[in-house]
Design an enzyme around this catalytic site. Sequence first.
Site, short mmCIF file in Angstrom:
data_model
loop_
_atom_site.label_atom_id
_atom_site.label_comp_id
_atom_site.label_asym_id
_atom_site.label_seq_id
_atom_site.Cartn_x
_atom_site.Cartn_y
_atom_site.Cartn_z
N SER A 160 0.87 -1.18 0.00
CA SER A 160 0.00 0.00 0.00
C SER A 160 0.91 1.23 0.00
O SER A 160 0.94 2.01 0.93
CB SER A 160 -0.94 -0.01 1.20
OG SER A 160 -0.27 0.25 2.40
N HIS B 30 -3.63 -5.64 2.73
CA HIS B 30 -2.81 -6.75 3.22
C HIS B 30 -3.62 -8.01 3.47
O HIS B 30 -3.07 -9.03 3.88
CB HIS B 30 -2.06 -6.34 4.50
CG HIS B 30 -1.06 -5.27 4.25
ND1 HIS B 30 -0.48 -4.55 5.26
CD2 HIS B 30 -0.54 -4.78 3.10
CE1 HIS B 30 0.37 -3.66 4.75
NE2 HIS B 30 0.34 -3.78 3.45
N GLN C 23 -6.35 -1.22 7.48
CA GLN C 23 -5.24 -2.12 7.11
C GLN C 23 -4.58 -2.83 8.29
O GLN C 23 -4.25 -4.00 8.20
CB GLN C 23 -4.20 -1.32 6.33
CG GLN C 23 -3.03 -2.11 5.84
CD GLN C 23 -2.12 -1.27 4.96
OE1 GLN C 23 -2.48 -0.95 3.84
NE2 GLN C 23 -0.97 -0.88 5.47
N GLU C 24 -4.37 -2.08 9.39
CA GLU C 24 -3.64 -2.71 10.49
C GLU C 24 -4.24 -2.35 11.84
O GLU C 24 -4.42 -1.18 12.16
CB GLU C 24 -2.18 -2.23 10.51
CG GLU C 24 -1.40 -2.64 9.30
CD GLU C 24 0.03 -2.13 9.38
OE1 GLU C 24 0.63 -2.21 10.48
OE2 GLU C 24 0.54 -1.65 8.37
N GLU D 240 1.39 -9.31 6.79
CA GLU D 240 2.39 -8.89 7.77
C GLU D 240 2.50 -9.81 8.98
O GLU D 240 3.01 -9.42 10.03
CB GLU D 240 2.09 -7.46 8.24
CG GLU D 240 2.26 -6.44 7.15
CD GLU D 240 2.35 -5.03 7.68
OE1 GLU D 240 2.14 -4.81 8.88
OE2 GLU D 240 2.63 -4.13 6.86
N ASP E 193 -3.68 1.55 11.90
CA ASP E 193 -3.22 2.14 10.63
C ASP E 193 -4.38 2.00 9.66
O ASP E 193 -4.66 0.91 9.16
CB ASP E 193 -1.97 1.43 10.10
CG ASP E 193 -1.52 2.04 8.76
OD1 ASP E 193 -2.12 3.05 8.33
OD2 ASP E 193 -0.57 1.50 8.15
N GLU F 56 -2.78 6.02 12.28
CA GLU F 56 -1.89 6.33 11.15
C GLU F 56 -2.71 6.49 9.88
O GLU F 56 -3.69 5.75 9.68
CB GLU F 56 -0.91 5.15 11.03
CG GLU F 56 0.11 5.27 9.92
CD GLU F 56 0.96 3.99 9.85
OE1 GLU F 56 1.16 3.33 10.88
OE2 GLU F 56 1.41 3.67 8.75
N ASP G 46 1.99 8.55 7.20
CA ASP G 46 2.81 7.54 6.50
C ASP G 46 2.79 7.90 5.00
O ASP G 46 3.72 8.56 4.52
CB ASP G 46 2.27 6.14 6.77
CG ASP G 46 2.92 5.06 5.92
OD1 ASP G 46 3.98 5.34 5.32
OD2 ASP G 46 2.38 3.93 5.84
N LYS H 293 10.07 5.12 7.21
CA LYS H 293 10.41 3.89 6.48
C LYS H 293 11.55 4.25 5.53
O LYS H 293 11.32 4.94 4.53
CB LYS H 293 9.22 3.44 5.63
CG LYS H 293 7.97 2.99 6.40
CD LYS H 293 6.80 2.88 5.42
CE LYS H 293 5.65 2.08 5.96
NZ LYS H 293 4.44 2.21 5.10
N HIS I 134 8.91 -1.16 9.33
CA HIS I 134 9.24 -2.14 8.28
C HIS I 134 8.31 -1.91 7.08
O HIS I 134 7.58 -0.93 7.04
CB HIS I 134 9.04 -3.54 8.86
CG HIS I 134 7.58 -3.88 9.03
ND1 HIS I 134 7.09 -5.15 8.98
CD2 HIS I 134 6.49 -3.08 9.23
CE1 HIS I 134 5.78 -5.13 9.13
NE2 HIS I 134 5.39 -3.91 9.30
N ARG I 135 8.27 -2.84 6.12
CA ARG I 135 7.28 -2.83 5.04
C ARG I 135 6.54 -4.15 5.04
O ARG I 135 6.97 -5.13 5.65
CB ARG I 135 7.95 -2.62 3.67
CG ARG I 135 8.68 -1.32 3.48
CD ARG I 135 7.89 -0.08 3.83
NE ARG I 135 6.67 0.13 3.05
CZ ARG I 135 6.51 1.03 2.11
NH1 ARG I 135 7.51 1.84 1.79
NH2 ARG I 135 5.36 1.19 1.48
N SER I 136 5.44 -4.19 4.29
CA SER I 136 4.64 -5.43 4.30
C SER I 136 5.36 -6.58 3.59
O SER I 136 5.10 -7.74 3.90
CB SER I 136 3.28 -5.17 3.68
OG SER I 136 3.40 -4.64 2.39
N LYS J 20 7.20 -0.46 14.34
CA LYS J 20 6.21 -1.33 13.67
C LYS J 20 6.98 -2.37 12.90
O LYS J 20 7.65 -2.05 11.92
CB LYS J 20 5.43 -0.48 12.65
CG LYS J 20 4.07 -0.04 13.07
CD LYS J 20 3.44 0.80 11.96
CE LYS J 20 2.75 -0.05 10.91
NZ LYS J 20 2.02 0.79 9.91
P1 PGA Z 1 3.09 -1.28 3.09
O1 PGA Z 1 2.15 -1.12 4.36
O2 PGA Z 1 4.43 -1.70 3.52
O3 PGA Z 1 2.35 -2.32 2.26
O4 PGA Z 1 3.09 0.06 2.40
C1 PGA Z 1 2.62 -0.68 5.60
C2 PGA Z 1 1.94 0.57 6.05
O5 PGA Z 1 1.05 1.12 5.37
O6 PGA Z 1 2.30 1.07 7.13
ZN ZN Z 2 0.80 2.82 6.98
#
Ligand code: PGA
Ligand code: ZN
Length: 395
Positions: free
Chosen positions: A40, A149, A157-158, A193, A225, A266, A293, A318, A346-348, A369
Amino acid sequence: MRLDTVIARSVADTRGRATIETTLSAGAGTATASVPSGKSTGSHEACELRDADGSVGRAIGNVNGEIRAALQGCDFASADELDALLVALDGTADKSRLGANALLSVSIAAARLFALSEDVPLWKALAKRAGTLPSAPRLYVNVMNGGAHADFKLPFQEYLLVVEGKTSEALPVAREAFAKLGERLGNVPMGDEGGYAPTFATLAEPFEVLAELVQGFPHASIALDAAASELYHDGRYHLLGKAYSADELATLYGSIATQYPLLSIEDPFAEDALGDFARLTATLGEKLLIIGDDLTVTNPARIHTAIEQKAINAVLVKPNQIGTVREAILAVQTTYAAGWQVVASHRSGETADTFIADFAYGVGAYGLKAGGLGQKERVLKYERLLTIEKEDAAS
Ligand code: PGA
Ligand code: ZN
């Protein structure tokens, strides 16, 4: 330090997609780094160079070709000097010529190699570069995956469990809570994730489940998030079949924040909705962190704009959104200068590289994260924090 060799290759990330790994050597020392990949992704991120077939052949070719030719046999006084050369060599604003993934693999390996040559742990070398006070970040553990995800089974998403304190005390709490949630949810799939990917009929249910879960654990709370850019189509935010205006979504966040022990949100709105971010921060910012983000993409210039607009009060950092460690540190320094918090992330799509744990600890981030506890590549980052805790105690 005189660089002797620069070698890049392809490795697989947690989604089985190719990513880049680079090894540098100088004298007797060698250091390797691999870079993660997002799904994302914000549209203002630095460019991850991918070939039409999804591989990273060109990025690898750039490291083994042009970057090697520029670095090999050269003397560098610092990792910052090397990073500055990488940025100049690429020459574009978005790292699209050589690829942010190519540059970052070299930049992280160089950070490691310099720390090694100075005989200091990586987190300490990073703290010195950043001028920051190292400390244990809160563990931002992804417990439920939704959005991009997890095929949008949950809209946001999270859903994260946040545990505060020394990692040696916080990680066992996170492990126990993660296992308990697993029992509660039953046989559900895992998301990208390494968190659970359940389905719920209402927006409230996941928060109710998590609020009940954290009640039983010390120093534990919830974070969200929303990754709202992914929910935004035709001027509205789409959640479980209903369309929300930005104001309606803000009202929803307000009621979630009142009812549940929420620590941060987030990306509550789409990546260019600065005004909506600012309105939410004005109303909820005293109570919780509003984290950018996709809004800020670890880009010091975008963080500056967010500061001018008072859009948020915390920034997700990131390194692969910007392409070098030096610029990620600049993003941290810009954030701290505004009196805001940093959450390192981190990343997904991840690898076994644990750089982000050293980065989070070294810059004294509010949180780290690093994903759910259902995937080894995520767990490695939290375990690296355990080792860092010991290194710090011994130093
Ligand atoms: P991404 O998601 O690594 O797929 O971009 C992580 C986030 O949105 O924090
Ligand atoms: Zn995010």
